[in-house]
Design a protein around this motif. Structure first.
Motif, PDB file in Angstrom:
ATOM      1  N   THR A  35      -0.148  -7.557  -4.933  1.00 53.11           N
ATOM      2  CA  THR A  35      -1.222  -6.580  -5.090  1.00 53.11           C
ATOM      3  C   THR A  35      -0.711  -5.209  -4.698  1.00 53.11           C
ATOM      4  O   THR A  35      -0.268  -5.010  -3.561  1.00 53.11           O
ATOM      5  CB  THR A  35      -2.440  -6.942  -4.210  1.00 53.11           C
ATOM      6  OG1 THR A  35      -2.928  -8.231  -4.576  1.00 53.11           O
ATOM      7  CG2 THR A  35      -3.548  -5.907  -4.370  1.00 53.11           C
ATOM      8  N   HIS A  88      -7.536  -5.946   2.900  1.00 51.27           N
ATOM      9  CA  HIS A  88      -7.340  -6.502   1.560  1.00 51.27           C
ATOM     10  C   HIS A  88      -6.664  -7.872   1.584  1.00 51.27           C
ATOM     11  O   HIS A  88      -6.377  -8.446   0.533  1.00 51.27           O
ATOM     12  CB  HIS A  88      -6.523  -5.524   0.706  1.00 51.27           C
ATOM     13  CG  HIS A  88      -7.259  -4.254   0.407  1.00 51.27           C
ATOM     14  ND1 HIS A  88      -7.280  -3.179   1.270  1.00 51.27           N
ATOM     15  CD2 HIS A  88      -8.027  -3.899  -0.649  1.00 51.27           C
ATOM     16  CE1 HIS A  88      -8.017  -2.217   0.750  1.00 51.27           C
ATOM     17  NE2 HIS A  88      -8.476  -2.623  -0.402  1.00 51.27           N
ATOM     18  N   SER A  92      -5.668  -1.192   5.081  1.00 47.32           N
ATOM     19  CA  SER A  92      -4.639  -1.958   4.367  1.00 47.32           C
ATOM     20  C   SER A  92      -4.817  -3.454   4.588  1.00 47.32           C
ATOM     21  O   SER A  92      -4.782  -4.254   3.644  1.00 47.32           O
ATOM     22  CB  SER A  92      -3.243  -1.527   4.828  1.00 47.32           C
ATOM     23  OG  SER A  92      -3.002  -0.155   4.549  1.00 47.32           O
ATOM     24  N   LEU A 121      -1.603  -1.273  -4.064  1.00 41.60           N
ATOM     25  CA  LEU A 121      -2.715  -0.374  -3.767  1.00 41.60           C
ATOM     26  C   LEU A 121      -2.180   1.015  -3.466  1.00 41.60           C
ATOM     27  O   LEU A 121      -1.003   1.193  -3.126  1.00 41.60           O
ATOM     28  CB  LEU A 121      -3.502  -0.885  -2.555  1.00 41.60           C
ATOM     29  CG  LEU A 121      -4.103  -2.289  -2.654  1.00 41.60           C
ATOM     30  CD1 LEU A 121      -4.649  -2.713  -1.291  1.00 41.60           C
ATOM     31  CD2 LEU A 121      -5.194  -2.329  -3.709  1.00 41.60           C
ATOM     32  N   VAL A 166       0.856  -1.180   0.000  1.00 43.75           N
ATOM     33  CA  VAL A 166       0.000   0.000   0.000  1.00 43.75           C
ATOM     34  C   VAL A 166       0.893   1.232   0.000  1.00 43.75           C
ATOM     35  O   VAL A 166       1.619   1.491   0.967  1.00 43.75           O
ATOM     36  CB  VAL A 166      -0.936   0.016   1.219  1.00 43.75           C
ATOM     37  CG1 VAL A 166      -1.906   1.192   1.120  1.00 43.75           C
ATOM     38  CG2 VAL A 166      -1.693  -1.293   1.339  1.00 43.75           C
TER      39      VAL A 166
END
Length: 311
Positions: free
Chosen positions: A92, A128, A125, A94, A66
């Motif tokens: 991932t 997810h 955070s 973000l 993140v």
């Protein structure tokens, strides 16, 4: 079937940044799958990620990074490193585009459910994560090869245990590409790995956020020598704090130790700090690579011998 709303609504009314816990949205996302997800909350960590991400991608089942208002291309570097490691599908990225209050008095004055709160930032955070275990990690912490093996083995042993795992870290203050000081005079130990569930969320504390866990949870302590924390001495190590004056009266001894070491190195007197070890890398080898792959694995145990802290 109706979709359940926010579990923690941010006070600014920004639905995208409400917290929706996966265990409350099984119909939408499915049940959490076995495994370990590492969650990074980062700002301007592009310099560190080429050392930090590859070993973590080797150790964990998934990585969530993140990015919070970085100006150095952190998000792009993270995605590139994951792709170079052949792990893009397990990564991932973000973006959290809100200024987060600094630790200390600024954090204390911020409402816990504001998008500017450390507490809300962390809960958002971690919401997810889609595995049964999650791991808080910082963008300047590098696993040794031994650390990769330990975390990889722990991932399956923890399943259904409800245990939390504390991991010692060793701050490495980097003077140049060939020189650094390793702090082996204080035991930096805190929990990093937790189950995912309603009993393991973040709440507001005085200086920063704290992750709760039941008093009955088993606590596992990993061995020393698994993690170094990179600290480049030309960078402001304490920019994320409201004021360095907070350290003088801090209730947290590790912050006083970090401040003591930082001041000594900035004043060129690292040799006067008990437990601070100067390390020189051989020609052609970066100091981070030397410490992680050679010096630390070969150092005699126990690594840390506590020294007396001034009151």
């Amino acid at each position: 079937m109706a979709v359940r709303g926010a579990d923690i609504a941010c006070e600014e009314g920004l639905a995208e940044y409400d917290v929706r816990w996966p265990w409350n949205h099984v119909a939408e996302w499915g049940r959490l799958r076995p495994g370990l997800t590492c969650v990074f909350r980062v700002k301007d960590e592009a310099r560190n990620l080429p050392w930090v991400l590859p070993p973590m991608l080797a150790a964990a089942d998934h990585v969530v990074l993140v990015d919070n208002l970085s100006t150095d291309g952190t998000a792009e570097v993270g995605a590139r490193v994951a792709a170079e490691c052949g792990a893009a599908e397990r990564y991932t990225g973000l973006v959290y585009p809100h200024r987060v209050s600094r630790a200390g008095q600024e954090h204390l004055a911020t409402e816990p459910h504001s998008v500017h709160s450390l507490t809300h930032f962390y809960n958002w955070s971690f919401s997810h994560v889609r595995t049964t275990y999650s791991m808080k990690w910082d963008g300047d912490m590098v696993l040794t090869p031994e650390g990769v093996g330990v975390l990889h083995d722990l991932a399956w042993q923890l399943e259904n245990s409800g245990a939390v795992v504390a991991i010692p870290r060793h701050p490495l203050s980097i003077v140049s590409d060939s020189e650094a000081w390793l702090d082996l005079g204080f035991r930096f130990l805190e929990p990093w790995i937790y189950p995912m569930g309603a009993d393991f969320t973040f709440v507001k504390a005085f200086e920063w956020e704290v992750r709760e866990f039941p008093a009955t949870s088993q606590r596992i302590v990993a061995p020393e020598g698994l993690v170094v924390e990179l600290k480049w001495i030309e960078e402001d190590e304490f920019a994320h704090w409201t004021s360095v004056a907070d350290f003088e009266n801090s209730r947290v001894p590790r912050k006083r130790r970090e401040w003591q070491v930082y001041r000594a190195l900035m004043e060129g007197r690292g040799e006067t700090v008990e437990g601070l070890v100067r390390i020189q890398a051989p020609p052609g080898v970066h100091i981070v690579d030397h410490v992680v792959h050679t010096w630390l694995p070969q150092a005699p145990r126990p690594l840390v011998r506590r020294v007396r802290m001034d009151p």
